[in-house]
Design a protein around this motif. Structure first.
Motif, PDB file in Angstrom:
ATOM      1  N   VAL A   2     -16.004   8.565  12.259  1.00  0.00           N
ATOM      2  CA  VAL A   2     -15.914   7.427  13.171  1.00  0.00           C
ATOM      3  C   VAL A   2     -15.396   6.203  12.427  1.00  0.00           C
ATOM      4  CG1 VAL A   2     -17.230   5.873  14.662  1.00  0.00           C
ATOM      5  CG2 VAL A   2     -17.804   8.318  14.579  1.00  0.00           C
ATOM      6  N   VAL A   3     -14.458   5.487  13.074  1.00  0.00           N
ATOM      7  CA  VAL A   3     -13.975   4.215  12.539  1.00  0.00           C
ATOM      8  C   VAL A   3     -14.877   3.107  13.078  1.00  0.00           C
ATOM      9  CG1 VAL A   3     -12.045   2.613  12.413  1.00  0.00           C
ATOM     10  CG2 VAL A   3     -11.625   5.078  12.414  1.00  0.00           C
ATOM     11  N   GLU A   4     -15.525   2.379  12.205  1.00  0.00           N
ATOM     12  CA  GLU A   4     -16.474   1.363  12.617  1.00  0.00           C
ATOM     13  C   GLU A   4     -15.792   0.260  13.422  1.00  0.00           C
ATOM     14  OE1 GLU A   4     -16.055   2.519   9.632  1.00  0.00           O
ATOM     15  OE2 GLU A   4     -17.917   3.555   9.094  1.00  0.00           O
ATOM     16  N   LYS A   5     -16.556  -0.383  14.314  1.00  0.00           N
ATOM     17  CA  LYS A   5     -15.997  -1.409  15.191  1.00  0.00           C
ATOM     18  C   LYS A   5     -15.504  -2.623  14.417  1.00  0.00           C
ATOM     19  CE  LYS A   5     -18.661  -0.184  19.313  1.00  0.00           C
ATOM     20  NZ  LYS A   5     -19.651  -0.658  20.323  1.00  0.00           N
ATOM     21  N   ASP A   6     -16.072  -2.872  13.237  1.00  0.00           N
ATOM     22  CA  ASP A   6     -15.661  -4.053  12.491  1.00  0.00           C
ATOM     23  C   ASP A   6     -14.414  -3.809  11.632  1.00  0.00           C
ATOM     24  OD1 ASP A   6     -16.807  -2.355  10.658  1.00  0.00           O
ATOM     25  OD2 ASP A   6     -18.102  -3.867   9.724  1.00  0.00           O
ATOM     26  N   TYR A   7     -13.857  -2.588  11.694  1.00  0.00           N
ATOM     27  CA  TYR A   7     -12.608  -2.326  10.969  1.00  0.00           C
ATOM     28  C   TYR A   7     -11.488  -3.081  11.663  1.00  0.00           C
ATOM     29  CZ  TYR A   7      -8.610   0.198   8.987  1.00  0.00           C
ATOM     30  OH  TYR A   7      -7.435   0.515   8.353  1.00  0.00           O
ATOM     31  N   ASP A   8     -10.798  -3.959  10.917  1.00  0.00           N
ATOM     32  CA  ASP A   8      -9.826  -4.866  11.515  1.00  0.00           C
ATOM     33  C   ASP A   8      -8.376  -4.418  11.332  1.00  0.00           C
ATOM     34  OD1 ASP A   8      -9.671  -5.282   8.801  1.00  0.00           O
ATOM     35  OD2 ASP A   8      -9.766  -7.461   8.896  1.00  0.00           O
ATOM     36  N   GLY A   9      -8.164  -3.188  10.902  1.00  0.00           N
ATOM     37  CA  GLY A   9      -6.806  -2.691  10.730  1.00  0.00           C
ATOM     38  C   GLY A   9      -6.286  -2.013  11.986  1.00  0.00           C
ATOM     39  N   VAL A  10      -4.989  -1.733  11.975  1.00  0.00           N
ATOM     40  CA  VAL A  10      -4.376  -1.012  13.088  1.00  0.00           C
ATOM     41  C   VAL A  10      -4.920   0.404  13.135  1.00  0.00           C
ATOM     42  CG1 VAL A  10      -2.192  -0.076  13.978  1.00  0.00           C
ATOM     43  CG2 VAL A  10      -2.280  -2.407  13.069  1.00  0.00           C
ATOM     44  N   LYS A  11      -5.249   0.863  14.313  1.00  0.00           N
ATOM     45  CA  LYS A  11      -5.773   2.221  14.476  1.00  0.00           C
ATOM     46  C   LYS A  11      -4.618   3.229  14.481  1.00  0.00           C
ATOM     47  CE  LYS A  11      -9.984   0.634  15.189  1.00  0.00           C
ATOM     48  NZ  LYS A  11      -9.750  -0.828  15.128  1.00  0.00           N
ATOM     49  N   LEU A  12      -4.918   4.433  14.072  1.00  0.00           N
ATOM     50  CA  LEU A  12      -3.921   5.503  14.002  1.00  0.00           C
ATOM     51  C   LEU A  12      -4.379   6.661  14.867  1.00  0.00           C
ATOM     52  CD1 LEU A  12      -1.308   6.600  12.668  1.00  0.00           C
ATOM     53  CD2 LEU A  12      -2.737   7.479  10.817  1.00  0.00           C
ATOM     54  N   GLU A  13      -3.590   6.981  15.867  1.00  0.00           N
ATOM     55  CA  GLU A  13      -3.911   8.087  16.765  1.00  0.00           C
ATOM     56  C   GLU A  13      -2.924   9.226  16.499  1.00  0.00           C
ATOM     57  OE1 GLU A  13      -6.526   8.187  18.609  1.00  0.00           O
ATOM     58  OE2 GLU A  13      -7.128   6.096  18.226  1.00  0.00           O
ATOM     59  N   LEU A  14      -3.353  10.216  15.757  1.00  0.00           N
ATOM     60  CA  LEU A  14      -2.464  11.305  15.372  1.00  0.00           C
ATOM     61  C   LEU A  14      -2.602  12.488  16.315  1.00  0.00           C
ATOM     62  CD1 LEU A  14      -2.732  11.410  11.476  1.00  0.00           C
ATOM     63  CD2 LEU A  14      -0.918  10.419  12.868  1.00  0.00           C
ATOM     64  N   LYS A  15      -1.481  13.150  16.547  1.00  0.00           N
ATOM     65  CA  LYS A  15      -1.471  14.378  17.328  1.00  0.00           C
ATOM     66  C   LYS A  15      -1.493  15.570  16.374  1.00  0.00           C
ATOM     67  CE  LYS A  15       1.459  12.041  20.730  1.00  0.00           C
ATOM     68  NZ  LYS A  15       2.791  12.040  21.390  1.00  0.00           N
ATOM     69  N   GLU A  16      -1.545  16.745  16.925  1.00  0.00           N
ATOM     70  CA  GLU A  16      -1.524  17.952  16.109  1.00  0.00           C
ATOM     71  C   GLU A  16      -0.231  18.002  15.301  1.00  0.00           C
ATOM     72  OE1 GLU A  16      -1.934  22.822  16.587  1.00  0.00           O
ATOM     73  OE2 GLU A  16      -2.174  21.508  18.329  1.00  0.00           O
ATOM     74  N   GLY A  17      -0.345  18.349  14.016  1.00  0.00           N
ATOM     75  CA  GLY A  17       0.828  18.391  13.156  1.00  0.00           C
ATOM     76  C   GLY A  17       1.154  17.058  12.514  1.00  0.00           C
ATOM     77  N   GLY A  18       0.325  16.036  12.759  1.00  0.00           N
ATOM     78  CA  GLY A  18       0.530  14.750  12.108  1.00  0.00           C
ATOM     79  C   GLY A  18       1.436  13.797  12.864  1.00  0.00           C
ATOM     80  N   GLU A  19       1.937  14.194  14.037  1.00  0.00           N
ATOM     81  CA  GLU A  19       2.775  13.285  14.811  1.00  0.00           C
ATOM     82  C   GLU A  19       1.960  12.091  15.293  1.00  0.00           C
ATOM     83  OE1 GLU A  19       4.837  15.195  17.950  1.00  0.00           O
ATOM     84  OE2 GLU A  19       5.640  16.798  16.697  1.00  0.00           O
ATOM     85  N   GLY A  20       2.592  10.945  15.341  1.00  0.00           N
ATOM     86  CA  GLY A  20       1.900   9.753  15.805  1.00  0.00           C
ATOM     87  C   GLY A  20       1.899   8.614  14.812  1.00  0.00           C
ATOM     88  N   MET A  21       2.390   8.851  13.589  1.00  0.00           N
ATOM     89  CA  MET A  21       2.540   7.755  12.641  1.00  0.00           C
ATOM     90  C   MET A  21       3.551   6.747  13.202  1.00  0.00           C
ATOM     91  SD  MET A  21       1.835   6.168   9.891  1.00  0.00           S
ATOM     92  CE  MET A  21       0.775   7.351   9.053  1.00  0.00           C
ATOM     93  N   THR A  22       3.276   5.468  13.026  1.00  0.00           N
ATOM     94  CA  THR A  22       4.136   4.427  13.554  1.00  0.00           C
ATOM     95  C   THR A  22       4.541   3.439  12.451  1.00  0.00           C
ATOM     96  OG1 THR A  22       2.332   2.902  14.100  1.00  0.00           O
ATOM     97  CG2 THR A  22       2.937   4.563  15.763  1.00  0.00           C
ATOM     98  N   GLN A  23       5.661   2.775  12.668  1.00  0.00           N
ATOM     99  CA  GLN A  23       6.088   1.731  11.736  1.00  0.00           C
ATOM    100  C   GLN A  23       5.060   0.602  11.713  1.00  0.00           C
ATOM    101  OE1 GLN A  23       8.849   1.798   9.682  1.00  0.00           O
ATOM    102  NE2 GLN A  23       8.051  -0.084   8.790  1.00  0.00           N
ATOM    103  N   GLY A  24       4.467   0.318  12.876  1.00  0.00           N
ATOM    104  CA  GLY A  24       3.452  -0.725  12.934  1.00  0.00           C
ATOM    105  C   GLY A  24       2.253  -0.429  12.060  1.00  0.00           C
ATOM    106  N   PHE A  25       1.809   0.831  12.051  1.00  0.00           N
ATOM    107  CA  PHE A  25       0.685   1.201  11.190  1.00  0.00           C
ATOM    108  C   PHE A  25       1.065   1.030   9.724  1.00  0.00           C
ATOM    109  CE2 PHE A  25      -1.740   4.051   8.547  1.00  0.00           C
ATOM    110  CZ  PHE A  25      -3.049   3.824   8.968  1.00  0.00           C
ATOM    111  N   ILE A  26       2.280   1.472   9.348  1.00  0.00           N
ATOM    112  CA  ILE A  26       2.709   1.361   7.952  1.00  0.00           C
ATOM    113  C   ILE A  26       2.769  -0.104   7.524  1.00  0.00           C
ATOM    114  CG2 ILE A  26       4.615   1.767   6.346  1.00  0.00           C
ATOM    115  CD1 ILE A  26       5.252   4.309   7.914  1.00  0.00           C
ATOM    116  N   GLU A  27       3.314  -0.960   8.387  1.00  0.00           N
ATOM    117  CA  GLU A  27       3.414  -2.379   8.034  1.00  0.00           C
ATOM    118  C   GLU A  27       2.023  -2.998   7.884  1.00  0.00           C
ATOM    119  OE1 GLU A  27       5.831  -3.980  11.121  1.00  0.00           O
ATOM    120  OE2 GLU A  27       7.688  -3.092  10.347  1.00  0.00           O
ATOM    121  N   ASP A  28       1.100  -2.651   8.782  1.00  0.00           N
ATOM    122  CA  ASP A  28      -0.264  -3.158   8.679  1.00  0.00           C
ATOM    123  C   ASP A  28      -0.944  -2.632   7.415  1.00  0.00           C
ATOM    124  OD1 ASP A  28      -2.759  -4.404  10.091  1.00  0.00           O
ATOM    125  OD2 ASP A  28      -3.393  -2.375   9.528  1.00  0.00           O
TER     126      ASP A  28
END
Length: 294
Positions: A2-28
Motif C-alpha cells: 500500500v502507498v501511504e496517503k501522505d506520499y506526495d509523489g506521482v502515483k504509478l498505475e502499471l498494467k500487466e507487462g509493465g505498461e503504464g509508465m509515463t513521462q510525467g512519472f519519470i519527471e516527478d
C-alpha cells in the motif's frame, strides 16, 4: 504493498507487462531525487520487476537498425553519477521513439546515486522498450556490487535486502551486446581469447543459464577484456580476462563484417578514444555520446 496517503509523489498505475509508465512519472521521480527524496518502495519493486521481464525476453545480442531521421546515442559508464546522467539527456537530447539510447553497462557502483541512476534508466526502458537499450557491464554483478557500494546503498536507502536482490536478478537478465546496423558491435568489455568466436556464438549464448560471469568463458570476456597497443593477446592488468591487440580487432571485424566495436569499461582522459586503426572505440565517464547513428 500500500502507498501511504501522505506520499506526495506521482502515483504509478502499471498494467500487466509493465505498461503504464509515463513521462510525467519519470519527471516527478527525477525531481524527487534532486530534492533528496525517494519514490515509494512499491514503485521501486514494480519498476525493477517490469524491466527484468523486458530484458529477460530480449536476445543476448540485441540487433537494431536506425531508421532515416532517427538517432541512436551510445553512452558509456554512468557509475552512480546521477547529475552526469541528467547532463547527458540535456546535451544529447531526451530519449524518444526517434532518439534511441544505448547505455553500455556499469550503471551502478562507485557513485553515491546508483539507485537513482538505475531507476531512471529502468523507467525510460519501460517508457521506450524498443528504443531505450541497456547492455550489462562488469559492475552489474553481485561481487562488484558488494565491493563497490551498490548493495549497501540499496539497503541504506530502502531499508530492505529485497531491493538489491531484485536489482541483481534484473542485472543477470540484461543483454550482453547490441549490434547496430549489422556494422557496429557494442559490448562493455571487449573481444575474445579465441579467434573462432563470432557473432553467431554471441547469438547462441544462453546467458540465463549463468547469472554471474565467473572467471572464464564468453560472458566474462565480453564484460572484462581490454584493448592493448601491442599485437596479439596479453594478460589483463585487472587480473580478470585478457587484453587484445589491433590485429585481433581487425580479424574479428573482417570475419564478422563489422566496421568497428564500441566498448566502455576504461577511463579515457578525453572521454573517449578511437584506437586499433579506427576499429575499436572506447568511451567512458562524462562523455555524452560515444557514437550517434546515423
Amino acid at each position: 504493498m500500500v502507498v501511504e496517503k501522505d506520499y506526495d509523489g506521482v502515483k504509478l498505475e502499471l498494467k500487466e507487462g509493465g505498461e503504464g509508465m509515463t513521462q510525467g512519472f519519470i519527471e516527478d521521480m527525477i525531481q524527487r531525487f534532486k530534492d533528496g527524496k525517494r519514490i515509494h518502495k512499491k514503485y521501486v519493486f514494480q519498476i525493477i520487476l517490469a524491466v527484468k521481464e523486458l530484458v529477460y525476453n530480449e536476445p543476448t545480442m540485441v540487433e537494431v537498425e536506425v531508421p532515416e531521421d532517427h538517432k541512436l546515442t551510445v553512452c558509456g559508464d554512468t557509475h552512480g553519477q546521477f547529475y552526469d546522467l541528467l547532463n547527458i539527456f540535456k546535451l544529447a537530447g531526451p530519449p524518444s521513439e526517434a532518439h534511441a539510447y544505448l547505455f553500455n553497462g556499469d550503471f551502478v557502483d562507485r557513485g553515491s546515486w546508483s539507485t537513482e541512476v538505475a531507476l531512471t534508466l529502468y523507467a525510460y526502458k519501460m517508457l521506450y522498450p524498443k528504443t531505450f537499450l541497456l547492455n550489462r557491464g562488469n559492475h552489474e554483478t553481485d561481487d562488484m556490487n558488494r565491493m563497490y557500494g551498490f548493495e549497501g546503498e540499496c539497503r541504506a536507502k530502502y531499508t530492505t535486502d529485497r531491493v538489491f536482490k531484485l536489482f541483481s536478478e534484473s542485472f543477470s537478465a540484461l543483454p550482453l551486446a547490441t549490434l547496430i546496423g549489422s556494422k557496429y558491435l557494442v559490448l562493455h568489455g571487449g573481444l575474445f581469447s579465441d579467434d573462432d568466436v563470432g557473432l553467431d556464438d554471441i547469438r547462441k549464448l544462453n546467458r540465463h543459464k549463468q547469472r554471474q560471469p565467473g572467471q572464464s568463458g564468453l560472458m566474462m570476456e565480453m564484460l572484462w577484456t581490454d584493448p592493448q597497443t601491442e599485437k596479439g593477446r596479453g594478460p589483463s592488468k585487472r587480473g580478470v580476462g585478457l587484453q587484445f591487440g589491433p590485429d585481433i580487432t581487425k580479424r574479428f571485424c573482417e570475419r564478422n563484417g563489422l566496421e568497428a566495436i564500441i566498448r566502455s569499461h576504461e577511463v579515457r582522459m578525453e572521454g573517449y578514444e578511437v584506437e586499433h586503426d579506427g576499429r575499436c572505440i572506447t568511451g567512458k565517464y562524462h562523455y555524452t555520446s560515444i557514437c550517434a547513428f546515423p
